[in-house]
Motif scaffolding. Sequence first.
Motif, PDB file in Angstrom:
ATOM      1  N   UNK A  23       2.616  -4.896   9.288  1.00 23.86           N
ATOM      2  CA  UNK A  23       3.069  -3.904   8.321  1.00 23.86           C
ATOM      3  C   UNK A  23       4.555  -3.639   8.510  1.00 23.86           C
ATOM      4  N   UNK A  24       5.211  -3.233   7.415  1.00 30.18           N
ATOM      5  CA  UNK A  24       6.649  -2.986   7.459  1.00 30.18           C
ATOM      6  C   UNK A  24       6.968  -1.820   6.526  1.00 30.18           C
ATOM      7  N   UNK A  32       2.177  -4.890   3.488  1.00 28.91           N
ATOM      8  CA  UNK A  32       1.217  -5.499   4.404  1.00 28.91           C
ATOM      9  C   UNK A  32       1.326  -7.017   4.281  1.00 28.91           C
ATOM     10  N   UNK A  33       1.394  -7.699   5.404  1.00 27.59           N
ATOM     11  CA  UNK A  33       1.473  -9.156   5.439  1.00 27.59           C
ATOM     12  C   UNK A  33       0.281  -9.703   6.207  1.00 27.59           C
ATOM     13  N   UNK A  82       2.744  -9.786  -3.989  1.00 24.22           N
ATOM     14  CA  UNK A  82       2.493  -8.985  -5.185  1.00 24.22           C
ATOM     15  C   UNK A  82       3.237  -7.658  -5.053  1.00 24.22           C
ATOM     16  N   UNK A  83       4.067  -7.355  -6.053  1.00 21.98           N
ATOM     17  CA  UNK A  83       4.867  -6.136  -6.033  1.00 21.98           C
ATOM     18  C   UNK A  83       4.187  -5.046  -6.865  1.00 21.98           C
ATOM     19  N   UNK A  84       4.349  -3.775  -6.472  1.00 23.78           N
ATOM     20  CA  UNK A  84       3.821  -2.683  -7.309  1.00 23.78           C
ATOM     21  C   UNK A  84       4.687  -2.507  -8.556  1.00 23.78           C
ATOM     22  N   UNK A 117       0.884  -1.157   0.000  1.00 23.76           N
ATOM     23  CA  UNK A 117       0.000   0.000   0.000  1.00 23.76           C
ATOM     24  C   UNK A 117       0.926   1.212   0.000  1.00 23.76           C
ATOM     25  N   UNK A 118       1.121   1.807  -1.176  1.00 29.33           N
ATOM     26  CA  UNK A 118       2.161   2.823  -1.313  1.00 29.33           C
ATOM     27  C   UNK A 118       3.514   2.154  -1.197  1.00 29.33           C
TER      28      UNK A 118
END
Length: 638
Positions: free
Chosen positions: A139-140, A48-49, A165-167, A43-44
């Motif tokens: 989150x990291x 998120x895991x 999934x990568x942006x 997310x940006x």
Amino acid sequence: MLLGAQEMRYGKYSDLEFSYNEVDFEPDADAVVLQESCYSFFSGIVIHNQIHRRIKVLKESGKEQANVILRYYKGENKVQDIFKIKAQTINSTNGEIEIEELSKTDFFEADAGEGWHEIRFTFPNVQIGSIMEFSYEKTDKSVISLDGWVFQNEIPTLKSIFDITFPDFLKYKTFGQGIKTISHNSLTNTNNNYRWELENLNAFRPEPYMAHYTDYLEKVAFQLEGYEMGQMDISGIDFNTYKKLFNTWQDLADFFTGSYHFERFLEPKKEAGIINEIGLSENDTLRLATDIYEYASSQYNFSGISRIIPSKDFSEMLSSKNGDRAEINLSLLAHLRQYGIVAFPVLISSKGNGRSNLVPFPYMDQFNELIIVSLIGNKIYFLDATDPNLPFGFLPENFLVNQGFLLMEENSGLIDIQIPHSSGYYAFSDITLEDEHTIKRESSLKVTDFDYVHNFGIQQNETISQEEFEKIVFTGNQENIETISINENKKYRNQLSINYTSSKELNGDNTLYINPFYLMRWQSNPFISSTRAFPIDFNYTFTDRYATNIKIPEGYILDDFPENTAITLPGGAITFNFVVNVLENIAAVNAVISVKTHIIGAVDYPDLRYMIDIISSKFKEPLVLVKSSSIAPTASVE
């Protein structure tokens, strides 16, 4: 039907899960991970895991799995966070499903120090056959290196899923470890999505002669390779440019050494005068380097913290004389360079850090320790000055790795770590019969190099009594120690010499059983388990030599003695020779065990176990002396 064929959903259970009671590939398992999963997305620039794990208790001892600790790095800026935790215990009683959910008050947060935090909770009403299930989100904000996923657990795992999934604007390089992880086809049909589904994973647990199981776990991690940046040209049209990170080893070296504190150690101009105050002026460069090393290791106190980037500069180190491993070793480097000795920092992944072998790509997260390499004459020396008991040119046992990352102004890259040595035990004894029931042994034992440093050298210090030291040295010896002298020479030869005399009362009037050897690392076979999941690591190569001369007293004859034996492990990694020679009234017993390859694959474990069984049994076989008058004459046949 595979138990984990269908992906689990929280709160939904199958009849197969309740009836499952034994892991076919680990029948002794007391609990099992039925299935676990981690779905990761961005997310940006925050990852998120979503994590979900389901465990079943198979035996009474498996109830220990009810205690759970979730560890995360909060730091000062809330780098990581854990939330949306839920957990429940599920029991099936006479076909009726009973669910006990944990409430918010059942989850406890604890400060674990150094920025780390833990969330702890315990499942209620756990019985044999219980299913324990929990899920949470993590989150990291650290996007340069991603933790990824470890597929193995301390109990066997039937199925482990990792999906990420990568942006589009972030490009990552994948680092897998383990046969199943590396061989798995992780690319999916969805853009920028990768997925691993691994099955039937062995539990990880400590095994004899293994530095740490974490170095061999099935796992995957990621490092940011590059990113796209939005820019605007002079005409006002948006376009993207791609920025690549750590394209070469030199890029990574510059990243580490470019920090302000690190640079101050590499070029300590302001502190040069203070360094010169130690007043060393040796003409012999090796002796000078040794003196500088001993000065640094004795003057600077190690905090016990390991870092690869110092948190304070050289001036602070000189005033406080207190530091972490990076600060102490970089102080050593500064001193060496001031006296004209070539030295560079080297980053390593110590045993237990999670990498059995370094990734041959500039992957920053694989390193956790900083040591120094020095070129003196035509020889290379690797140094760690955090322990004053460690001789010059030796490293802590868990630092004995194959490669390190050499940091230079130019041409940085991986370097082989090889420390020439001649390690081993050398035991020599003369045995005589003092009277009819007492044998006397005069012995000398030499322990050299790594065996000296890691098994005996540090033990012999002011904090341990002579009696305690003798117990360490003579473990397994059944004889009475009468005299003993110990000489420790670590300055130049790295050797411990022990000379001693001992005696033992023998049982039996006419028959004497004499064991030729004591003081051995081979008295028992440490490899008890019938199977082995991880490689065997002896840490270093070594050769043990044992020689005993037994004087056969007048009136006795040698009635029986161990057979000569020669064994070699397939591939030649270990050799063993045992020989008995009898000449007049002397029985000479010689044994040599040579470990020529310090890492042996798990596939060779059955052969190794069998070989060590033979070695330990052979060392226990006595020589049998019988009074000649007690032997009946052989009847002649006419």
